[in-house]
Design a protein around this motif. Sequence first.
Motif, short mmCIF file in Angstrom:
data_model
loop_
_atom_site.label_atom_id
_atom_site.label_comp_id
_atom_site.label_asym_id
_atom_site.label_seq_id
_atom_site.Cartn_x
_atom_site.Cartn_y
_atom_site.Cartn_z
N ALA A 4 0.83 -1.20 0.00
CA ALA A 4 0.00 0.00 0.00
C ALA A 4 0.86 1.26 0.00
CB ALA A 4 -0.92 -0.01 1.22
N ILE A 5 2.00 1.19 0.68
CA ILE A 5 2.89 2.35 0.77
C ILE A 5 3.62 2.60 -0.54
CG2 ILE A 5 4.97 3.25 1.89
CD1 ILE A 5 4.06 1.73 4.42
N TYR A 6 4.12 1.52 -1.14
CA TYR A 6 5.07 1.69 -2.25
C TYR A 6 4.46 1.52 -3.64
CZ TYR A 6 9.06 1.93 0.88
OH TYR A 6 9.95 2.34 1.82
N GLU A 7 3.26 1.00 -3.74
CA GLU A 7 2.73 0.72 -5.07
C GLU A 7 2.62 1.99 -5.91
OE1 GLU A 7 1.69 -1.32 -8.28
OE2 GLU A 7 2.45 -2.14 -6.40
N THR A 8 2.28 3.10 -5.29
CA THR A 8 2.18 4.35 -6.04
C THR A 8 3.55 4.95 -6.33
OG1 THR A 8 1.93 5.58 -3.95
CG2 THR A 8 -0.09 4.91 -5.09
N GLU A 9 4.58 4.46 -5.64
CA GLU A 9 5.93 4.98 -5.83
C GLU A 9 6.68 4.28 -6.96
OE1 GLU A 9 7.54 7.49 -4.01
OE2 GLU A 9 5.55 7.91 -3.21
N PHE A 10 6.38 3.00 -7.16
CA PHE A 10 7.13 2.20 -8.12
C PHE A 10 6.97 2.74 -9.53
CE2 PHE A 10 6.80 -1.72 -5.20
CZ PHE A 10 7.98 -1.38 -4.57
N SER A 11 8.01 2.53 -10.34
CA SER A 11 8.00 2.95 -11.73
C SER A 11 6.99 2.13 -12.54
CB SER A 11 9.40 2.78 -12.33
OG SER A 11 9.37 2.91 -13.74
N ALA A 12 6.43 2.76 -13.54
CA ALA A 12 5.50 2.06 -14.43
C ALA A 12 6.22 1.00 -15.26
CB ALA A 12 4.82 3.06 -15.36
N HIS A 13 7.56 1.07 -15.30
CA HIS A 13 8.35 0.11 -16.07
C HIS A 13 8.88 -1.03 -15.21
CE1 HIS A 13 7.98 3.05 -19.19
NE2 HIS A 13 8.69 3.94 -18.53
N SER A 14 8.39 -1.14 -13.96
CA SER A 14 8.72 -2.24 -13.07
C SER A 14 7.53 -3.18 -13.04
CB SER A 14 9.03 -1.71 -11.67
OG SER A 14 9.13 -2.77 -10.75
N TYR A 15 7.73 -4.43 -13.46
CA TYR A 15 6.60 -5.34 -13.67
C TYR A 15 6.58 -6.54 -12.72
CZ TYR A 15 6.08 -2.83 -18.11
OH TYR A 15 5.92 -1.85 -19.05
N GLY A 16 7.67 -6.80 -12.01
CA GLY A 16 7.76 -8.03 -11.24
C GLY A 16 7.07 -7.95 -9.89
N TYR A 17 6.31 -8.99 -9.54
CA TYR A 17 5.73 -9.15 -8.21
C TYR A 17 4.85 -7.97 -7.81
CZ TYR A 17 9.80 -12.24 -8.19
OH TYR A 17 10.76 -13.17 -8.53
N ILE A 60 17.34 -1.09 4.81
CA ILE A 60 16.69 -0.39 5.92
C ILE A 60 16.74 1.12 5.70
CG2 ILE A 60 16.77 0.05 8.40
CD1 ILE A 60 15.69 -2.70 7.62
N ARG A 61 17.87 1.62 5.19
CA ARG A 61 17.97 3.05 4.90
C ARG A 61 16.93 3.46 3.85
NH1 ARG A 61 24.12 4.42 3.61
NH2 ARG A 61 23.16 6.44 3.12
N MET A 62 16.72 2.60 2.85
CA MET A 62 15.71 2.88 1.84
C MET A 62 14.31 2.90 2.44
SD MET A 62 17.23 0.44 -1.18
CE MET A 62 18.79 0.76 -1.98
N LEU A 63 14.03 1.94 3.32
CA LEU A 63 12.71 1.88 3.95
C LEU A 63 12.46 3.09 4.84
CD1 LEU A 63 12.69 -1.91 4.88
CD2 LEU A 63 11.21 -0.82 3.20
N GLU A 64 13.50 3.58 5.48
CA GLU A 64 13.36 4.72 6.39
C GLU A 64 12.96 6.00 5.65
OE1 GLU A 64 16.44 3.43 9.99
OE2 GLU A 64 17.14 4.71 8.33
N VAL A 65 13.16 6.04 4.34
CA VAL A 65 12.75 7.21 3.57
C VAL A 65 11.23 7.41 3.65
CG1 VAL A 65 12.63 8.20 1.25
CG2 VAL A 65 14.70 7.01 2.00
N ARG A 66 10.47 6.29 3.67
CA ARG A 66 9.00 6.38 3.69
C ARG A 66 8.37 5.91 4.99
NH1 ARG A 66 5.81 6.64 -0.59
NH2 ARG A 66 4.38 7.10 1.12
#
Length: 320
Positions: A4-17, A60-66
């Motif tokens: 729910a947090i990251y789905e709107t963040e991911f690139s439209a060109h990322s298709y996996g999982y 963890i550093r990446m997760l801490e951004v959001r």
Amino acid sequence: MLEAIYETEFSAHSYGYRPHTGAQKAVKDLTKELNCGKYGYVVEADIRSFFDAIDHDWLIRMLEVRIADKAFLRLIKKWLKAGVLDTDGMVKHPVTGCPQGGVISPILANIYLHYALDLWFEKRVQQSCEGMTYICRYADDFVCAFQFKQEAVKFYKELGERLEKFGLELAQEKTNIIIFSRFRQEDKTKFEFLGFEFRWGVSRKGKAIIKRRTAPGKLRKSIIAFTDWCKKMRSKRLRKLFPKLIAKLRGYTNYYGLIGNFRSLSKFYEHVKRIFYKWLNRRSQRRSFNLAEFDLCWERYGVPKARIVESDLVQLHFDF
């Protein structure tokens, strides 16, 4: 929660999982982009042992951004450091990587490459290029297309350094720059992505188009895997065996049944029928069927024929 947090963040060109997308959509979108765009070079790349090489500190550093919830982050840390039961019965506690098979591993891997690769490509690589650029990524498998050679070469050189910063390594034997242009078809260049081989060809109307077929290596592996399955299952009753066979063929067709791939699909079906006939006749010392009896049985159980399942509307884009 992570989705729910990251789905709107991911690139439209990322298709996996990810929900409502997948490998087939990646293949179709890549085909359309290469067919319509002014691309002349493709960089195909693969990350060596990606899931085992993910750096926990960077993640963890990446997760801490959001995410600001410390308890939630501690839970993810525990998940990352949880023991993994190996085939020899020993429990291993990984220092790096996401355990493959864990339900949280796919989205953590997407988050890692979102920051390590996707954002870098969109914010740095594309902004610095004068020609057209494109990236298509499915998990750790990705291809990038460029209009100009010098920009493809520059990206190829910088890619290894970028990934190395995050503890990742390119598989050099699977990473190449390929001339891929509708005007250079004499080079017979091709590349593989997600089980398909992409190459330039000519349509029935004489126009240059992208053609796809099942990658030869994948086709051989599928035939070998089916042979092994027949060896294990040949003693089952036919009324149980045929529905399983039909389900396998349906799954294979749903993935590989794209426009332009009928020849490879038919080849697989022919091998399947011949292998199935062979191993059914090895159920005992006496032959179970002759060919005519087997054909009648094949029809009685309604085994489907090879067919293209991609929508006819998509066909209009490629002018086959």
